[in-house]
Design an enzyme around this catalytic site. Structure first.
Site, mmCIF file in Angstrom:
data_model
loop_
_atom_site.group_PDB
_atom_site.id
_atom_site.type_symbol
_atom_site.label_atom_id
_atom_site.label_comp_id
_atom_site.label_asym_id
_atom_site.label_seq_id
_atom_site.Cartn_x
_atom_site.Cartn_y
_atom_site.Cartn_z
ATOM 1 N N VAL A 116 41.161 35.739 2.178
ATOM 2 C CA VAL A 116 39.784 35.313 1.941
ATOM 3 C C VAL A 116 38.801 36.060 2.848
ATOM 4 O O VAL A 116 37.587 35.959 2.683
ATOM 5 C CB VAL A 116 39.658 33.775 2.107
ATOM 6 C CG1 VAL A 116 38.304 33.285 1.663
ATOM 7 C CG2 VAL A 116 40.725 33.065 1.289
ATOM 8 N N LEU B 98 38.371 35.972 6.408
ATOM 9 C CA LEU B 98 37.681 35.010 7.278
ATOM 10 C C LEU B 98 37.424 35.520 8.691
ATOM 11 O O LEU B 98 36.748 34.855 9.458
ATOM 12 C CB LEU B 98 38.516 33.727 7.368
ATOM 13 C CG LEU B 98 38.715 32.967 6.059
ATOM 14 C CD1 LEU B 98 39.717 31.830 6.263
ATOM 15 C CD2 LEU B 98 37.400 32.407 5.553
ATOM 16 N N PRO C 49 35.882 38.352 10.981
ATOM 17 C CA PRO C 49 35.155 39.590 11.261
ATOM 18 C C PRO C 49 35.736 40.292 12.491
ATOM 19 O O PRO C 49 36.100 39.637 13.466
ATOM 20 C CB PRO C 49 33.716 39.123 11.529
ATOM 21 C CG PRO C 49 33.758 37.636 11.657
ATOM 22 C CD PRO C 49 35.040 37.149 11.081
ATOM 23 N N GLY C 50 35.868 41.613 12.399
ATOM 24 C CA GLY C 50 36.464 42.374 13.504
ATOM 25 C C GLY C 50 37.960 42.579 13.317
ATOM 26 O O GLY C 50 38.548 43.422 13.972
ATOM 27 N N GLU D 116 42.015 32.511 23.022
ATOM 28 C CA GLU D 116 42.867 32.858 21.872
ATOM 29 C C GLU D 116 44.347 32.915 22.263
ATOM 30 O O GLU D 116 45.179 33.489 21.558
ATOM 31 C CB GLU D 116 42.405 34.183 21.255
ATOM 32 C CG GLU D 116 40.953 34.151 20.775
ATOM 33 C CD GLU D 116 40.772 33.853 19.286
ATOM 34 O OE1 GLU D 116 41.607 34.266 18.467
ATOM 35 O OE2 GLU D 116 39.763 33.192 18.936
ATOM 36 N N ARG E 94 36.731 37.734 21.657
ATOM 37 C CA ARG E 94 37.181 36.357 21.430
ATOM 38 C C ARG E 94 37.662 35.617 22.675
ATOM 39 O O ARG E 94 37.867 34.409 22.621
ATOM 40 C CB ARG E 94 38.316 36.349 20.411
ATOM 41 C CG ARG E 94 37.946 36.879 19.038
ATOM 42 C CD ARG E 94 39.007 36.417 18.062
ATOM 43 N NE ARG E 94 39.037 37.167 16.820
ATOM 44 C CZ ARG E 94 39.908 36.937 15.865
ATOM 45 N NH1 ARG E 94 40.832 35.993 16.019
ATOM 46 N NH2 ARG E 94 39.904 37.635 14.757
ATOM 47 N N HIS F 116 42.359 41.375 19.356
ATOM 48 C CA HIS F 116 43.146 40.792 20.449
ATOM 49 C C HIS F 116 43.782 41.945 21.225
ATOM 50 O O HIS F 116 44.083 42.993 20.654
ATOM 51 C CB HIS F 116 44.278 39.895 19.920
ATOM 52 C CG HIS F 116 43.841 38.620 19.283
ATOM 53 N ND1 HIS F 116 44.344 38.176 18.079
ATOM 54 C CD2 HIS F 116 42.968 37.677 19.685
ATOM 55 C CE1 HIS F 116 43.800 37.015 17.771
ATOM 56 N NE2 HIS F 116 42.949 36.687 18.733
ATOM 57 N N CYS G 25 52.121 38.984 16.434
ATOM 58 C CA CYS G 25 51.185 37.865 16.191
ATOM 59 C C CYS G 25 51.926 36.620 15.735
ATOM 60 O O CYS G 25 51.448 35.503 15.925
ATOM 61 C CB CYS G 25 50.187 38.213 15.091
ATOM 62 S SG CYS G 25 49.143 39.599 15.459
HETATM 63 O O1 SUG Z 1 42.819 35.506 14.030
HETATM 64 N N1 SUG Z 1 43.793 36.516 10.847
HETATM 65 C C1 SUG Z 1 44.143 36.253 12.205
HETATM 66 C C2 SUG Z 1 45.189 37.231 12.659
HETATM 67 C C3 SUG Z 1 45.707 36.862 14.022
HETATM 68 C C4 SUG Z 1 46.542 37.917 14.610
HETATM 69 N N2 SUG Z 1 47.025 37.495 15.861
HETATM 70 C C5 SUG Z 1 47.218 38.291 16.925
HETATM 71 N N3 SUG Z 1 46.724 39.494 16.996
HETATM 72 N N4 SUG Z 1 47.864 37.807 17.922
HETATM 73 C C6 SUG Z 1 42.915 36.319 13.096
HETATM 74 O O2 SUG Z 1 42.054 37.180 12.863
HETATM 75 C C7 SUG Z 1 42.692 36.094 8.751
HETATM 76 C C8 SUG Z 1 42.541 34.942 7.798
HETATM 77 C C9 SUG Z 1 41.790 35.329 6.583
HETATM 78 O O3 SUG Z 1 41.042 36.298 6.603
HETATM 79 O O4 SUG Z 1 41.940 34.596 5.602
HETATM 80 C C10 SUG Z 1 43.049 35.650 10.139
HETATM 81 O O5 SUG Z 1 42.680 34.596 10.584
#
Ligand code: SUG
Length: 444
Positions: free
Chosen positions: A20, A22, A24-25, A175, A212, A246, A367
């Protein structure tokens, strides 16, 4: 010093895994927005990765998905009526809120918490602070349920301290372990804790993408846990600009090895000096750096080379890098990865794992897991039903195959049947993982 292992706790992908856009970045999340996902395939990929670790002799645990859609969020925002009506109205009147309520983002367990093993903690217990994840709405829902889940997995308060998340306030944006690295001579020995932050609470952030993690959040966690030998490097601004939302997108470390990209830290020389000082009398850190010339940021983000699991494998002297399949697909990243193994450094070999469904939302192998260093006695004190075994693999694969859809377009998230299916699936999972009564909001 007792013997200790680095256990991995992986987030099981939930039935609403979707694209979806959700975050940015997070360039993958943005790029794949609107695509059709495969929740069943994603969850099965996750299980196979857990199996790889368990087969290598590394303790592996399963963290349960959260209840989604989060009807409670939508109700708190003024939508009323039956749960089905709430979902239907929210999708009609406020689709961005409805989408946030559906994300399966708790699967990325590296963001579940920051962990201090007992060897480093002030009071000799294992400390965990669940992340408040408040930079993104969809992720800010996770903290309370993650706290519950970690207290179930680590129930013995004489050995484990599962704190509440930090105050839900931008000063303490947190985070979790995605921005924390622990180096040591061996897992059970005292370590050096790198708490990598993106911005300062009272500073001005003018980056294109959000930073973050605040320094103040990590300082609070370090105080709470009594985490020894802490250093607080600043994340490279250029890394965040380049799509590394991250630190674990540009850096991974274990034992004495810090494997990182030249843009990972704002002041690379200072970081090295501080780590060396903190490690004095304990071990000689090994800095394995990859330059922008060898691996440009664009290739780094496409390949997720650094979002690998860097593993101490029983019976092997050198470390094993478990990299995403995308690293093999990217010529520059593949050359770096294979070069590691042929050099005489701390990383002895590279394996590849397919977690493509998660990768398309910006989540690689690293992740998907939360690392928790545990002694033998601490390992014994965990919830045995969440320990990954070949038997649990079979049970969960069967459960996923029966319960999950293999095709989910963003528009399907509005289907009220998805709520019923998800709740039925999670109800069954509660028994499989022995999560206790009232584990999910719908069960309370
Ligand atoms: O927080 N993606 C997660 C990915 C997290 C990755 N974690 C680490 N790097 N440790 C985030 O950006 C995407 C969900 C969406 O777009 O529907 C999302 O939340």
């Amino acid at each position: 010093m007792s013997s200790a292992f680095e256990a991995n706790c992986d987030g099981l992908v939930g039935p609403t895994h979707s694209y979806v856009g959700l975050s940015p970045g997070n360039l993958a999340s943005t790029k794949n927005a609107g695509e059709v996902s495969n929740p069943r395939g994603a969850a099965l990929e996750g299980l196979l990765k857990m199996r790889r670790l368990a087969d290598l002799g590394i303790p592996q645990f399963v963290l349960p998905p959260h209840e989604r859609p989060a009807v409670s969020l939508l109700k708190s925002l003024g939508f009323s009526g039956s749960d089905e009506t709430v979902i239907e109205t929210a999708w009609k009147d406020a689709p961005a809120l409805a989408a946030a309520a559906c994300s399966a983002s708790p699967m990325w367990a590296a963001n579940a918490a920051t962990v201090t093993p007992s060897a480093d903690a002030g009071d000799g217990r294992v400390h965990l602070t669940p992340a408040n994840l408040l930079t993104n709405l969809h992720r800010s829902l996770e903290g309370p349920q993650t706290t519950r889940a970690l207290r179930r997995l680590f129930p013995d308060e004489s050995r484990f301290a599962v704190h509440d998340p930090l105050p839900a306030q931008p000063h303490f944006a947190d985070e979790g372990a995605a921005n924390h690295v622990r180096l040591c001579a061996e897992h059970g020995a005292p370590g050096v804790n790198l708490f990598v932050w993106g911005r300062e609470a009272w500073g001005h952030w003018d980056g294109r993408f959000p930073a973050r993690q605040t320094r103040e959040a990590f300082e609070a966690i370090q105080r709470r846990h009594g985490a020894a030998r802490a250093v607080f490097p600043q994340q490279g601004k250029a890394a965040i600009e380049g799509g590394a939302f991250h630190n674990d997108v540009v850096c991974v470390g274990t034992r004495e090895c810090l494997f990182f990209h030249e843009r990972a830290f704002e002041d690379r020389a200072l970081t090295e000096r501080e780590v060396r000082t903190a490690a004095e009398d304990l071990f000689e850190p090994a800095f394995v750096e990859v330059s922008e010339a060898e691996l440009p940021m664009a290739d780094l983000v496409a390949s997720y080379l650094f979002n690998s699991q860097l593993l101490v494998v029983p019976g092997e002297d050198r470390l094993v890098l478990l990299a995403p399949a995308e690293t093999r697909d990217n010529p520059n990243a593949f050359a770096v990865a294979e070069g590691l193994a042929s050099s005489n450094g701390p990383i002895g070999r590279v394996e590849y794992v397919d977690v493509r469904q998660s990768m398309r939302n910006g989540g690689g192998p690293a992740c998907l897991r939360l690392r928790v260093v545990l002694t033998d006695d601490e390992l014994e004190a965990t919830n045995p039903a969440q320990r990954f075994t070949p038997g649990l693999h079979t049970t969960l694969a069967d459960w996923i195959t029966r319960r999950y859809r293999d095709r989910l377009a963003p528009a399907d998230l509005a289907d009220p049947l998805l709520l019923t299916e998800s709740r039925e699936a999670l109800d069954e999972l509660t028994t499989i993982l022995d999560l206790g009564g009232g584990f999910y909001p719908f069960q309370r």
